[in-house]
Design a protein around this motif. Sequence first.
Motif, PDB file in Angstrom:
ATOM      1  N   THR A 257      41.525  13.606   4.567  1.00  6.52           N
ATOM      2  CA  THR A 257      41.616  13.659   6.035  1.00  6.52           C
ATOM      3  C   THR A 257      40.402  12.971   6.655  1.00  6.52           C
ATOM      4  O   THR A 257      40.525  12.226   7.630  1.00  6.52           O
ATOM      5  CB  THR A 257      41.739  15.122   6.499  1.00  6.52           C
TER       6      THR A 257
ATOM      7  N   GLY B  40      42.890  25.766  11.965  1.00  5.97           N
ATOM      8  CA  GLY B  40      42.886  25.490  10.531  1.00  5.97           C
ATOM      9  C   GLY B  40      43.667  24.258  10.133  1.00  5.97           C
ATOM     10  O   GLY B  40      43.776  23.933   8.956  1.00  5.97           O
TER      11      GLY B  40
ATOM     12  N   GLY C  99      42.835  21.251  10.617  1.00  8.89           N
ATOM     13  CA  GLY C  99      41.931  20.217  10.114  1.00  8.89           C
ATOM     14  C   GLY C  99      41.319  19.350  11.201  1.00  8.89           C
ATOM     15  O   GLY C  99      40.782  18.281  10.924  1.00  8.89           O
ATOM     16  N   LYS C 100      41.355  19.832  12.435  1.00 11.73           N
ATOM     17  CA  LYS C 100      40.833  19.039  13.553  1.00 11.73           C
ATOM     18  C   LYS C 100      39.340  18.749  13.362  1.00 11.73           C
ATOM     19  O   LYS C 100      38.897  17.603  13.489  1.00 11.73           O
ATOM     20  CB  LYS C 100      41.067  19.775  14.890  1.00 11.73           C
ATOM     21  N   THR C 101      38.581  19.801  13.081  1.00 13.64           N
ATOM     22  CA  THR C 101      37.131  19.601  12.942  1.00 13.64           C
ATOM     23  C   THR C 101      36.829  18.762  11.700  1.00 13.64           C
ATOM     24  O   THR C 101      35.917  17.922  11.708  1.00 13.64           O
ATOM     25  CB  THR C 101      36.414  20.965  12.899  1.00 13.64           C
ATOM     26  N   THR C 102      37.620  18.948  10.657  1.00 10.12           N
ATOM     27  CA  THR C 102      37.457  18.123   9.449  1.00 10.12           C
ATOM     28  C   THR C 102      37.669  16.650   9.795  1.00 10.12           C
ATOM     29  O   THR C 102      36.897  15.781   9.366  1.00 10.12           O
ATOM     30  CB  THR C 102      38.466  18.572   8.372  1.00 10.12           C
TER      31      THR C 102
ATOM     32  N   ASP D 151      46.756  22.692   0.961  1.00  9.48           N
ATOM     33  CA  ASP D 151      45.818  21.579   1.075  1.00  9.48           C
ATOM     34  C   ASP D 151      46.466  20.308   1.622  1.00  9.48           C
ATOM     35  O   ASP D 151      45.847  19.248   1.594  1.00  9.48           O
ATOM     36  CB  ASP D 151      45.180  21.268  -0.295  1.00  9.48           C
TER      37      ASP D 151
HETATM   38  P1  ADP Z   1      40.558  23.209  12.883  1.00  7.86           P
HETATM   39  O1  ADP Z   1      39.388  22.530  13.521  1.00  7.86           O
HETATM   40  O2  ADP Z   1      41.858  22.523  13.139  1.00  7.86           O
HETATM   41  O3  ADP Z   1      40.639  24.670  13.186  1.00  7.86           O
HETATM   42  P2  ADP Z   1      39.091  22.893  10.393  1.00  7.86           P
HETATM   43  O4  ADP Z   1      38.900  21.452  10.124  1.00  7.86           O
HETATM   44  O5  ADP Z   1      37.949  23.670  10.934  1.00  7.86           O
HETATM   45  O6  ADP Z   1      40.400  23.089  11.292  1.00  7.86           O
HETATM   46  O7  ADP Z   1      39.557  23.637   9.067  1.00  7.86           O
HETATM   47  C1  ADP Z   1      40.532  23.117   8.225  1.00  7.86           C
HETATM   48  C2  ADP Z   1      40.480  23.898   6.929  1.00  7.86           C
HETATM   49  O8  ADP Z   1      41.528  23.478   6.039  1.00  7.86           O
HETATM   50  C3  ADP Z   1      39.157  23.667   6.197  1.00  7.86           C
HETATM   51  O9  ADP Z   1      38.791  24.863   5.527  1.00  7.86           O
HETATM   52  C4  ADP Z   1      39.541  22.577   5.189  1.00  7.86           C
HETATM   53  O10 ADP Z   1      38.730  22.602   4.042  1.00  7.86           O
HETATM   54  C5  ADP Z   1      40.978  23.002   4.837  1.00  7.86           C
HETATM   55  N1  ADP Z   1      41.822  21.909   4.354  1.00  7.86           N
HETATM   56  C6  ADP Z   1      42.582  21.958   3.235  1.00  7.86           C
HETATM   57  N2  ADP Z   1      43.278  20.845   3.052  1.00  7.86           N
HETATM   58  C7  ADP Z   1      42.970  20.020   4.096  1.00  7.86           C
HETATM   59  C8  ADP Z   1      43.386  18.700   4.449  1.00  7.86           C
HETATM   60  N3  ADP Z   1      44.278  17.992   3.736  1.00  7.86           N
HETATM   61  N4  ADP Z   1      42.856  18.176   5.590  1.00  7.86           N
HETATM   62  C9  ADP Z   1      41.997  18.881   6.346  1.00  7.86           C
HETATM   63  N5  ADP Z   1      41.565  20.136   6.053  1.00  7.86           N
HETATM   64  C10 ADP Z   1      42.041  20.708   4.930  1.00  7.86           C
END
Ligand code: ADP
Length: 140
Positions: free
Chosen positions: A11, A35, A37-40, A127
């Motif tokens: 991502t 969850g 993955g926005k912040t990711t 994931d």
């Molecule tokens: P949001 O900001 O949308 O609430 P975060 O990015 O904070 O989401 O959290 C996403 C979570 O999902 C993290 O713990 C990350 O490690 C997990 N994750 C697992 N698979 C993925 C993926 N393919 N892309 C993004 N995050 C993932």
Amino acid sequence: METETSSPDETEAVAARLAEDLRPGDVVTVSGELGAGKTTFVRGACRALGVERPVTSPTFTIGHRYEGRVSVSHLDLYRFTNLSHAEWGDLEPYFDEAVAFVEWPEAAAGVLPPVRARVRLRHIARDRRAITIERADPRV
Ligand code: ADP
Ligand code: MG
């Protein structure tokens, strides 16, 4: 553009590719449930833009502004429903001379500057995430 990723690193890599086309003044909205993955995604874009500090969720602070090769703002409007003009006044500086990423942009519909790209993330499996990126027309 629609793609699927199988890890946070993937991502981040998708975000890094988008970041190549971004410059100060650009706004990118990042939508999806908690969850998703926005912040990711924003972290990956920040890294690609040269931000070296840890990129964490600004949920309790509204926004972070980082210095990389360009300034990068990261806003999280989760706790807003409809932004008032006064609230917008507090946020506006984040958009000044920065690439700005906005999580939970719905609250700011109608007050955000023109959006360069809309990113949507969706859970597929533990994931796996589906990512769609809708870009504004190419710059003239
Ligand atoms: P949001 O900001 O949308 O609430 P975060 O990015 O904070 O989401 O959290 C996403 C979570 O999902 C993290 O713990 C990350 O490690 C997990 N994750 C697992 N698979 C993925 C993926 N393919 N892309 C993004 N995050 C993932
Ligand atoms: Mg987040």
